[in-house]
Design an enzyme around this catalytic site. Structure first.
Site, PDB file in Angstrom:
ATOM      1  N   ASP A  14      -5.886   0.999  15.138  1.00 30.67           N
ATOM      2  CA  ASP A  14      -4.444   0.832  15.369  1.00 30.67           C
ATOM      3  C   ASP A  14      -4.024   0.870  16.837  1.00 30.67           C
ATOM      4  O   ASP A  14      -3.315  -0.007  17.309  1.00 30.67           O
ATOM      5  CB  ASP A  14      -3.624   1.801  14.513  1.00 30.67           C
ATOM      6  CG  ASP A  14      -3.824   3.273  14.860  1.00 30.67           C
ATOM      7  OD1 ASP A  14      -4.835   3.617  15.516  1.00 30.67           O
ATOM      8  OD2 ASP A  14      -2.966   4.090  14.481  1.00 30.67           O
ATOM      9  N   TRP A  59     -16.962   4.294   7.672  1.00 32.13           N
ATOM     10  CA  TRP A  59     -17.952   5.260   8.150  1.00 32.13           C
ATOM     11  C   TRP A  59     -17.415   5.759   9.495  1.00 32.13           C
ATOM     12  O   TRP A  59     -17.695   5.159  10.530  1.00 32.13           O
ATOM     13  CB  TRP A  59     -19.304   4.600   8.370  1.00 32.13           C
ATOM     14  CG  TRP A  59     -19.951   4.031   7.145  1.00 32.13           C
ATOM     15  CD1 TRP A  59     -20.874   4.647   6.357  1.00 32.13           C
ATOM     16  CD2 TRP A  59     -19.761   2.718   6.593  1.00 32.13           C
ATOM     17  NE1 TRP A  59     -21.259   3.799   5.344  1.00 32.13           N
ATOM     18  CE2 TRP A  59     -20.592   2.617   5.455  1.00 32.13           C
ATOM     19  CE3 TRP A  59     -18.969   1.620   6.936  1.00 32.13           C
ATOM     20  CZ2 TRP A  59     -20.649   1.462   4.678  1.00 32.13           C
ATOM     21  CZ3 TRP A  59     -19.012   0.468   6.161  1.00 32.13           C
ATOM     22  CH2 TRP A  59     -19.845   0.404   5.044  1.00 32.13           C
ATOM     23  N   ASN A 105       2.079   6.415  11.074  1.00 31.22           N
ATOM     24  CA  ASN A 105       0.952   5.688  10.475  1.00 31.22           C
ATOM     25  C   ASN A 105       0.080   6.576   9.566  1.00 31.22           C
ATOM     26  O   ASN A 105      -1.050   6.928   9.917  1.00 31.22           O
ATOM     27  CB  ASN A 105       0.098   5.126  11.626  1.00 31.22           C
ATOM     28  CG  ASN A 105      -0.280   3.681  11.373  1.00 31.22           C
ATOM     29  OD1 ASN A 105      -0.055   3.155  10.286  1.00 31.22           O
ATOM     30  ND2 ASN A 105      -0.852   3.036  12.375  1.00 31.22           N
ATOM     31  N   TYR A 106       0.588   6.892   8.381  1.00 30.79           N
ATOM     32  CA  TYR A 106      -0.050   7.889   7.495  1.00 30.79           C
ATOM     33  C   TYR A 106      -1.191   7.293   6.662  1.00 30.79           C
ATOM     34  O   TYR A 106      -0.995   6.312   5.946  1.00 30.79           O
ATOM     35  CB  TYR A 106       1.016   8.484   6.571  1.00 30.79           C
ATOM     36  CG  TYR A 106       0.485   9.473   5.567  1.00 30.79           C
ATOM     37  CD1 TYR A 106      -0.231  10.588   5.976  1.00 30.79           C
ATOM     38  CD2 TYR A 106       0.707   9.291   4.198  1.00 30.79           C
ATOM     39  CE1 TYR A 106      -0.719  11.508   5.057  1.00 30.79           C
ATOM     40  CE2 TYR A 106       0.232  10.209   3.268  1.00 30.79           C
ATOM     41  CZ  TYR A 106      -0.491  11.309   3.702  1.00 30.79           C
ATOM     42  OH  TYR A 106      -0.969  12.204   2.792  1.00 30.79           O
ATOM     43  N   ALA A 111       0.240  -5.551  11.452  1.00 31.39           N
ATOM     44  CA  ALA A 111       1.626  -5.991  11.700  1.00 31.39           C
ATOM     45  C   ALA A 111       2.374  -4.896  12.470  1.00 31.39           C
ATOM     46  O   ALA A 111       3.002  -5.150  13.496  1.00 31.39           O
ATOM     47  CB  ALA A 111       2.339  -6.282  10.388  1.00 31.39           C
ATOM     48  N   ASP A 120       1.082  -2.443  14.169  1.00 28.41           N
ATOM     49  CA  ASP A 120       0.454  -2.182  15.475  1.00 28.41           C
ATOM     50  C   ASP A 120       0.952  -3.197  16.508  1.00 28.41           C
ATOM     51  O   ASP A 120       1.274  -2.833  17.646  1.00 28.41           O
ATOM     52  CB  ASP A 120      -1.079  -2.303  15.383  1.00 28.41           C
ATOM     53  CG  ASP A 120      -1.664  -1.435  14.287  1.00 28.41           C
ATOM     54  OD1 ASP A 120      -1.024  -0.433  13.923  1.00 28.41           O
ATOM     55  OD2 ASP A 120      -2.755  -1.770  13.794  1.00 28.41           O
TER      56      ASP A 120
HETATM   57  P1  ADP Z   1       2.982  -1.514   8.853  1.00 28.02           P
HETATM   58  O1  ADP Z   1       2.003  -2.602   9.202  1.00 28.02           O
HETATM   59  O2  ADP Z   1       2.918  -0.356   9.816  1.00 28.02           O
HETATM   60  O3  ADP Z   1       2.979  -1.106   7.418  1.00 28.02           O
HETATM   61  P2  ADP Z   1       5.400  -3.009   8.323  1.00 28.02           P
HETATM   62  O4  ADP Z   1       4.822  -3.542   7.063  1.00 28.02           O
HETATM   63  O5  ADP Z   1       6.700  -2.311   8.217  1.00 28.02           O
HETATM   64  O6  ADP Z   1       4.421  -2.080   9.162  1.00 28.02           O
HETATM   65  O7  ADP Z   1       5.539  -4.235   9.298  1.00 28.02           O
HETATM   66  C1  ADP Z   1       5.748  -4.091  10.676  1.00 28.02           C
HETATM   67  C2  ADP Z   1       6.585  -5.242  11.174  1.00 28.02           C
HETATM   68  O8  ADP Z   1       5.923  -6.467  10.879  1.00 28.02           O
HETATM   69  C3  ADP Z   1       7.940  -5.348  10.518  1.00 28.02           C
HETATM   70  O9  ADP Z   1       8.883  -4.535  11.166  1.00 28.02           O
HETATM   71  C4  ADP Z   1       8.246  -6.824  10.689  1.00 28.02           C
HETATM   72  O10 ADP Z   1       8.737  -7.051  11.989  1.00 28.02           O
HETATM   73  C5  ADP Z   1       6.881  -7.465  10.576  1.00 28.02           C
HETATM   74  N1  ADP Z   1       6.634  -7.946   9.202  1.00 28.02           N
HETATM   75  C6  ADP Z   1       5.926  -7.348   8.222  1.00 28.02           C
HETATM   76  N2  ADP Z   1       5.918  -8.108   7.094  1.00 28.02           N
HETATM   77  C7  ADP Z   1       6.620  -9.229   7.389  1.00 28.02           C
HETATM   78  C8  ADP Z   1       6.972 -10.435   6.677  1.00 28.02           C
HETATM   79  N3  ADP Z   1       6.593 -10.651   5.411  1.00 28.02           N
HETATM   80  N4  ADP Z   1       7.710 -11.371   7.323  1.00 28.02           N
HETATM   81  C9  ADP Z   1       8.087 -11.205   8.606  1.00 28.02           C
HETATM   82  N5  ADP Z   1       7.797 -10.104   9.322  1.00 28.02           N
HETATM   83  C10 ADP Z   1       7.075  -9.129   8.743  1.00 28.02           C
END
Ligand code: ADP
Length: 307
Positions: free
Chosen positions: A29, A101, A165-166, A256, A258
């Site tokens: 990350d 690992w 980030n749990y 996403a 990160d």
């Molecule tokens: P994580 O990867 O930490 O679980 P999120 O799922 O909340 O974080 O996604 C982080 C960011 O990625 C969101 O705030 C958004 O900007 C973008 N994102 C995630 N999924 C989508 C999607 N389906 N369409 C557009 N942007 C997305």
């Protein structure tokens, strides 16, 4: 020149391509965030703080960091440990599964390398970033020293940045996580939680509930991510909701959050407003999820960012 340090772990990634072929790369990350930050804001000095080994893969990982223009002055070489590894496989329905690992990885020892010289260097930074994964991999015996370092950095005026980030499997218990996260939220100047990360821990199910939960900590800047839903930010008493344009062609959502973190922090270090930082960060995250793996090819990513 602005300066940010990311402490944590980068692993060897092995991705199943077919029954007989594995594709090898590097991911983790904090490293992912550092890469996307540097690609978008080359003028920001971006450092990864971690421990690798003295083996050939560690050397290749170090070369990869340098290839991404990441500063490696605080990448330490442990004399007997090697990097952690994970294997990722995607089934016919697009569901990903992982095997790790990493319980004995060199990165778990990173705090042991934070001596007075390292501290002096970290104190020159504008921001110091760690995640819930960074906290989880730090050995219990090193926690006291870690929190001392974070406190000293905060006292020196370095902004402390925390993404919860749990990852449940990295912790012994929820109580242990909460105890560490309480310390993190207490010291954080900026936090970038995802709603999902906090749901299991604190029973909060919405961006509003996350903001409310964090209220007592008096964190200067709160950025709540919620997948394709809106991003909500709170700075001082200003609460803002930012619209995200959903991506329809989602290939792989790895990293996403990160990418979002790295680009958001790069933008803030480059004096951009919170709303333009969110827009850029969301654009980067949207580009990353249209490519397989944690690190999108540089040319494709750069092209998506200028479109
Ligand atoms: P994580 O990867 O930490 O679980 P999120 O799922 O909340 O974080 O996604 C982080 C960011 O990625 C969101 O705030 C958004 O900007 C973008 N994102 C995630 N999924 C989508 C999607 N389906 N369409 C557009 N942007 C997305």
């Amino acid at each position: 020149m602005k300066n940010i340090y990311f402490i944590g772990e980068c692993m060897v990634e092995l991705r199943a391509m077919s029954a007989a072929t594995l594709h090898q790369s590097f991911a983790g990350d904090v490293y992912n965030s550092a890469v996307y930050l540097k690609r978008c804001f080359p003028q920001v000095t971006t450092s990864v703080v971690t421990a690798l080994g003295q083996d050939n893969l560690s050397k290749k990982m170090l070369e990869r960091f340098e290839g991404e223009q990441i500063n490696t002055q605080l990448v330490f070489a442990h004399d007997s440990k090697v990097p952690g590894v994970y294997y990722i496989e995607t089934d016919e329905y697009g569901e990903r599964s992982f095997i790790y690992w990493r319980n004995d990885s060199a990165a778990k020892k990173v705090v042991d390398f934070l001596d007075a010289d390292a501290l002096e260097q970290l104190c020159q930074g504008d921001m110091f970033f760690f995640s819930g994964i960074s906290l989880a991999i730090i050995e219990e015996s090193a926690r006291e020293h870690f929190w001392k370092v974070v406190t000293q950095l905060k006292d020196a005026g370095v902004k402390i940045v925390f993404d919860p980030n749990y990852r449940a499997r990295l912790w012994n218990s929820i109580e242990e996580t909460k105890e560490q996260y309480h310390l993190a939220f207490t010291l954080a100047d900026i936090t970038l939680p995802g709603v999902e990360d906090l749901t299991t821990l604190y029973n909060v199910h919405s961006v509003e509930a996350v903001v409310e939960y964090l209220e007592p900590y008096k964190i200067e800047e709160i950025v709540v991510k919620n997948g394709p839903e809106s991003v909500v930010t709170k700075q001082a008493d200003t609460l803002q909701s930012h619209t995200i344009i959903p991506v329809t062609n989602v290939v792989d959502t790895t990293s996403a959050g990160d990418a979002f973190n790295g680009v958001y922090l790069g933008a803030r270090l480059s004096d951009k407003s919170i709303s333009s930082a969110v827009q850029l960060a969301a654009k980067a995250a949207g580009a990353v999820i249209q490519q397989p793996g944690a690190i999108a090819p540089k040319d494709i990513f750069q092209l998506a960012m200028v479109e």
